[in-house]
Write a protein that holds these residues in place. Structure first.
Motif, PDB file in Angstrom:
ATOM      1  N   ILE A   2      40.260  41.606  35.357  1.00 26.36           N
ATOM      2  CA  ILE A   2      41.408  40.706  35.863  1.00 26.36           C
ATOM      3  C   ILE A   2      40.654  39.313  35.925  1.00 26.36           C
ATOM      4  CG2 ILE A   2      43.228  40.076  37.625  1.00 26.36           C
ATOM      5  CD1 ILE A   2      43.432  42.770  38.239  1.00 26.36           C
ATOM      6  N   TYR A  22      44.647  40.017  31.867  1.00 30.09           N
ATOM      7  CA  TYR A  22      43.781  41.231  31.623  1.00 30.09           C
ATOM      8  C   TYR A  22      43.300  41.034  30.251  1.00 30.09           C
ATOM      9  CZ  TYR A  22      42.737  46.048  30.811  1.00 30.09           C
ATOM     10  OH  TYR A  22      41.930  47.069  30.394  1.00 30.09           O
ATOM     11  N   LEU A  40      51.441  43.239  34.869  1.00 29.56           N
ATOM     12  CA  LEU A  40      50.060  43.403  34.933  1.00 29.56           C
ATOM     13  C   LEU A  40      49.641  44.704  34.484  1.00 29.56           C
ATOM     14  CD1 LEU A  40      47.018  42.137  35.167  1.00 29.56           C
ATOM     15  CD2 LEU A  40      47.315  42.588  37.469  1.00 29.56           C
ATOM     16  N   LYS A  44      47.971  45.885  30.906  1.00 30.14           N
ATOM     17  CA  LYS A  44      46.608  46.806  30.648  1.00 30.14           C
ATOM     18  C   LYS A  44      47.072  48.016  29.711  1.00 30.14           C
ATOM     19  CE  LYS A  44      44.782  46.285  35.322  1.00 30.14           C
ATOM     20  NZ  LYS A  44      44.859  46.708  36.975  1.00 30.14           N
ATOM     21  N   TYR A  47      47.577  46.721  25.887  1.00 31.54           N
ATOM     22  CA  TYR A  47      46.665  45.801  25.428  1.00 31.54           C
ATOM     23  C   TYR A  47      46.283  45.857  24.014  1.00 31.54           C
ATOM     24  CZ  TYR A  47      42.870  42.508  25.146  1.00 31.54           C
ATOM     25  OH  TYR A  47      41.945  41.468  24.722  1.00 31.54           O
TER      26      TYR A  47
END
Ligand SMILES: [Zn+2]
Length: 116
Positions: A2, A22, A40, A44, A47
């Motif tokens: 992070i 991230y 968030l 993750k 991504y």
């Protein structure tokens, strides 16, 4: 990993990013997110999503946003009226519904299609 904030928008919902992002490793492009913990986690999980998949989800989300705007126009009895007939308040609410519908649909799409 992070990272701290840079001026950006949330890569999951399009709101203003407020401090976190991230990237799997130092030196990789950071996916900045807003203050919603769900974004968030989605960052993750998604991504490594291919750009063409994201673009497809974004197009679908835009359509859902349009549906939300259309539903609002139907609710106020102006579904078949020109947009120029909207009052300023109706116009801003119409736009807000489109953007909110887009954000909601994009998050749902990212959650459904995240590779992890
Ligand atoms: Zn977000």
């Amino acid at each position: 990993m992070i990272n701290r904030f840079e001026d950006a928008i949330c890569g999951c919902c399009g709101r203003v990013a407020t401090g976190f992002g991230y990237a799997p490793r130092t030196g990789q492009t950071v996916l900045w997110v807003c203050d919603d913990p769900e974004c968030l986690q989605i960052a993750k999980d998604s991504y490594t999503m291919k750009q063409e998949t994201f673009s497809r989800l974004e197009s679908l989300a835009a359509g859902k946003g349009g549906d939300e705007g259309g539903s609002f126009l139907d609710q106020i009895g102006k579904g078949d009226s020109p947009l120029s007939s909207l009052t300023p308040d109706e116009w801003f609410e119409f736009c807000r519904r489109i953007v909110a519908g887009y954000r909601k649909a994009l998050i749902a799409g990212l959650k459904d299609e995240a590779p992890f």
